[in-house]
Design an enzyme around this catalytic site. Structure first.
Site, PDB file in Angstrom:
ATOM      1  N   SER A 216      24.490  10.845 -10.363  1.00 26.34           N
ATOM      2  CA  SER A 216      25.490  10.997 -11.497  1.00 26.34           C
ATOM      3  C   SER A 216      26.631  10.080 -11.271  1.00 26.34           C
ATOM      4  CB  SER A 216      25.998  12.502 -11.716  1.00 26.34           C
ATOM      5  OG  SER A 216      26.998  12.684 -12.418  1.00 26.34           O
ATOM      6  N   ASP A 218      29.548  10.627 -12.542  1.00 25.49           N
ATOM      7  CA  ASP A 218      30.720  11.255 -12.434  1.00 25.49           C
ATOM      8  C   ASP A 218      31.248  11.972 -10.996  1.00 25.49           C
ATOM      9  OD1 ASP A 218      30.799  10.977 -15.253  1.00 25.49           O
ATOM     10  OD2 ASP A 218      29.889  12.855 -15.830  1.00 25.49           O
ATOM     11  N   GLU A 683      26.240 -13.378  13.483  1.00 25.49           N
ATOM     12  CA  GLU A 683      26.883 -14.727  14.033  1.00 25.49           C
ATOM     13  C   GLU A 683      26.713 -14.742  15.487  1.00 25.49           C
ATOM     14  OE1 GLU A 683      30.867 -15.671  12.986  1.00 25.49           O
ATOM     15  OE2 GLU A 683      31.474 -13.585  13.330  1.00 25.49           O
TER      16      GLU A 683
END
Length: 862
Positions: A216, A218, A683
């Site tokens: 949802s 919301d 890296e």
């Protein structure tokens, strides 16, 4: 006490075929090697354990799933991240031995049966993790509300041997599933009497187990910190707000922006906090009776103060104290009529549901989906339906109907006009967001000067990261509201040594919350390098009574240097706080740093484009290098969010055999029809196995099967506007930091030579504020060595909704001196890192063959 549960993980690089338990994995060898190297993180036993004891258990659990089937479906409104959850359910389910079925079109497909219920394969979910919406469809179903419809659905499931359901939807969909479970025995009895199923089929599917995930936008479901799709919806909203801000400034306009949230104001509230909105309407906090006058006065004062725009954010369900609707057009008319402002309305609508899911929603979907399968694996006939929720950075299982009842209590409180209780029921996070918005939404500071005005220095130390400016803005305005004077220190300690300080007022930081980079500048230079006597003299010259440093490991180390030098320099005997802000997420004492979420979204977006390119050219593997220093957080989480095949990191040692295994995995993948590959490399994961080396290896070993390309993402990971999460987190951490400093200054000041001086040298006055277990915590920087414990964060918890609320992730303050022993200064890493527990999931979902091991069992929530 909690119900004992079993959480399974796999040691990375272990092979499920050929008795792997006889050998230790490269990861376990790496940890064993670290025992003699005090400079490397010590994190073995908490994550892995003894491989040799796991093979029998692994086989037993696989046998437990054999012959069982899972049905997965999405129901109700769609939300971004649902596909990631579906993908995780399918792949984890297949991995542990279940047969997994898609149920297309939600409950309607379950009732209609036939081609709506299809068996899923591993490759059938390839490439869906980055797609919005739901690929298996969602539909409202009136038929399922009737017993006759549920009888048809039961028959369709039983004929395929499906007695386990994973429901991805809202509270209505989850409630329907629980009702279906309660009726199951009666439905099967009726079907058997009618001759629609056999006695054997009825026996094999004698009980129905339900696990839910909340999808949802919301974020209106009680019992979870975030629902699947909410974070992405906030991204869509903030993109629109940022775009509208530029045109509003050009024409000196006021915009009324309506966002979704018919019964919940979460989206509107976080948007207002993240964009610095001038007025907010949400259903849980209706405005006072004379709100029209108050709103117009505030907007008028803003325009007088020099602001060229006004932003009003409102939820579609906004109401007044009497429960009457407040519409966006009504607000526009009031502003236009009373103030004469050029006012426009923008209703975002369903654009909030669209687009690719954010990195957060992808990882959330992956974790919840995997946890749902494990919950079904452990379920017994009498196991109540549960919902997999997010509690801080943990996946927890909460009683489904308990959550539904709490959600319904919110609606009842709102209907009765008990708005204070409504806010409380929404949870601590909602309440804190609202309180901080109220503080920072003032147009100008109140006229209530303190008896003593203290100077608070604010600086950035380290590399720039998104969220720095949001934190500075919040710190400045909160300091002014507390009656103190904030000082901007430009270019870190180098600027301090040169006297580059400036007083900031309320409007100086207007509009900073959404700006990327570092407006105060950011330097890595630490105080010891410049000379502590010079730094101390500047503290005295500007009479600094407190210090906020926003930055990464260098910021933490800087405060530690100042704290340890207090016996020699009384100027450093002032309260100090570090706000962790670095894309590397490598600061001890916190599980999340500002800037990390923005960088993760940038990497994920680039990986999506790279995968698209690989699909177009066919049979291509990309090797992508990410930043992070020695910390593999970005590579691991981006790998999980981007559907990578492998992620090489420093914390998990790897060698040629592992690289060769991954090449073979990719070759097999190409043969099976998935003609693309994605490899991520941190890296600094290995000084010998560089990005070039791995790229050349894949080129050579993949000849005739696939081609390879490489990408070094570089500093684009540090750029861009901060994500909603980073804006929100920076705002809250800074506000809490100033409150902490204000208390320490008030308790430790004295008169000296005609001026007020703050003097304190207790360990808890030099702290790092961090987000741990959903708690904002202040940690003395010297204490992070003995009080930080990440080891049991990975346990699966079956908790009540009250327990989930009580033991949620909050901010914590740890003395920097306590953090010292938990810090690897050589590699700039915490010695314990919670996210390593996600490494096994990354490899499972990439179809690496692996073995499970028991990670932990439950005791109590404590």
């Amino acid at each position: 006490m909690l119900t004992p549960t079993l959480r399974l993980t796999l040691p990375s690089r272990a092979n499920v075929q050929g008795c792997p338990s006889a050998k230790s994995s490269p990861l376990s060898r790496h940890f064993a090697a670290q025992e003699s190297d005090q400079d490397l993180p010590k994190m073995a036993s908490a994550v892995l354990g003894d491989l040799s004891s796991t093979s029998a258990l692994a086989a037993g659990n696989l046998r437990q799933a054999q012959g069982k089937s899972i049905g997965v479906f999405t129901s109700g409104g769609d939300s971004q991240g649902m596909n990631a959850a579906v993908r995780a359910v399918v792949r984890m389910g297949i991995h542990v031995g279940f047969r997994v079925y898609y149920i297309h079109e939600g409950y309607q497909g379950m009732v209609d049966g036939a081609d709506n219920i299809k068996e899923a394969t591993w490759t059938s979910v390839s490439g869906i993790i980055q797609q919005g919406g739901t690929v298996i469809g969602s539909a409202r179903c009136q038929d399922f509300r009737e017993r006759a419809g549920r009888l048809k659905a039961a028959a369709n499931l039983v004929k395929l041997g499906i007695s386990n359901l994973v429901v991805i939807g809202g509270d209505g969909s989850l409630t329907g599933a629980n009702c279906f479970r309660q009726e199951w025995a009666g439905l099967l009895e009726e079907l058997e009497k009618k001759g629609e199923i056999t006695a054997e089929q009825s026996k094999n599917c004698s009980h129905l187990n339900i696990v839910g995930m909340v999808g949802s936008i919301d974020n209106d479901f009680c019992g979870t910190d975030m629902t699947i799709g909410c974070d992405t919806a906030l991204h869509r909203i903030m993109e629109s707000v940022d775009a509208i801000t530029t045109t509003a400034q050009s024409h000196q306009r006021t915009f009324v922006m309506e966002v979704m949230g018919r019964h919940c104001g979460y989206l509107a509230l976080v948007t207002a906090l993240a964009c610095g909105a001038d007025w907010l309407f949400i259903p849980e906090w209706p405005p006072e009776a004379d709100w029209e006058d108050h709103m117009c006065r505030r907007l008028s004062e803003l325009r007088t103060a020099g602001s060229r725009l006004g932003i009003v954010i409102m939820a579609e369900g906004a109401i007044d104290q009497k429960g009457s609707a407040i519409t966006s057009n009504r607000v526009k008319e009031i502003i236009s009529t009373r103030l004469g402002h050029d006012t426009r309305v923008t209703v975002l609508g369903h654009v909030q549901r669209g687009g690719n899911p954010s990195a957060f929603d992808r990882v959330l979907g992956c974790r919840m989906g995997a946890e749902a399968v494990l919950a079904l694996l452990e379920a017994k006939p009498d196991t109540p339906a549960c919902v997999v929720s997010l509690d801080g950075n943990q996946a927890v299982r909460v009683n489904l109907m308990e959550c539904v009842e709490r959600t319904q209590q919110v609606a009842a409180a709102m209907k009765k006009g008990n708005f204070e209780n409504c806010v409380s029921l929404r949870g601590r996070s909602f309440r804190n967001n609202l309180e901080i918005y109220k503080i920072l939404s003032h147009v100008k500071p109140p006229n209530n000067p303190q008896q003593h005005v203290f100077n608070i220095g604010i600086m950035n130390v380290g590399a720039p990261a998104a969220g720095m400016n949001a934190a500075v803005r919040s710190a400045v305005r909160t300091a002014i509201l507390n009656g103190h004077q904030p000082y901007a220190i430009y270019e870190g300690f180098e600027g301090l040594a040169e006297g580059r300080l400036k007083k900031l007022n309320w409007m100086d930081v207007g509009g900073w919350v959404g700006s990327g980079g570092a407006k105060l500048g950011a330097k890595r230079t630490q105080p010891a390098k410049l000379g502590l006597p010079q730094i101390a003299s500047k503290f005295k010259e500007f009479n600094l009574s407190a210090l906020i440093i926003i930055g990464g490991f260098e910021a933490y180390d800087s405060v530690l240097q100042l704290a340890e030098a207090r016996p020699q320099y009384k100027e450093f005997c002032i309260p100090m706080v570090v706000i962790p802000c670095t894309i590397s997420n490598n600061v001890p004492g916190t599980e999340f740093s500002l800037g990390t979420d923005t960088a993760l979204n940038a990497i994920t977006d680039i990986c999506d484009r790279i995968k698209q390119s690989a699909s177009g050219t066919k049979r291509r593997v990309f090797v992508v290098e990410t930043m992070g220093g020695y910390c593999g957080y970005l590579a691991t989480l981006a790998g999980l969010a981007g559907g990578a095949d492998a992620a090489y990191i420093f914390e998990e040692r790897f060698g040629m055999r592992d690289l060769q295994t991954d090449v073979e995995h990719l070759a097999k993948k190409m043969v099976e029809g998935v003609e693309r590959g994605l490899i991520l490399r941190n890296e600094k994961c290995n000084e010998n196995y560089t990005t070039d080396f791995i790229y050349q290896l894949y080129c050579e070993e993949g000849k005739g099967i696939f081609s390879a390309r490489k990408n070094v993402l570089g500093h684009m990971q540090q750029g861009g506007c901060p994500s909603p999460f980073d804006r929100n987190l920076g705002t809250k951490l800074a506000a809490k930091s100033v409150a902490f400093l204000a208390e320490k200054m008030h308790n430790n000041y004295k008169e000296e030579g005609g001026r007020v001086v703050v003097e304190c040298n207790e360990e808890d006055t030099a702290c790092l504020i961090g987000l741990n277990r959903r708690t904002v915590q202040f940690s003395p920087v010297t204490h992070i060595k003995s009080q930080t414990d990440f080891q049991d964060d990975t346990l699966t918890r079956t908790v009540s909704i009250e327990e989930a609320e009580e033991f949620s992730m909050t901010t914590t303050l740890t003395p920097v001196t306590h953090l010292k022993a938990w810090s690897d200064f050589k590699h700039r890493l915490p010695r314990e890192q919670w996210w390593l527990k996600l490494r096994p999931l990354l490899r499972i979902l990439a179809k690496h063959e692996s073995v499970y091991e028991v990670e932990g069992t439950e005791a109590s929530i404590e």
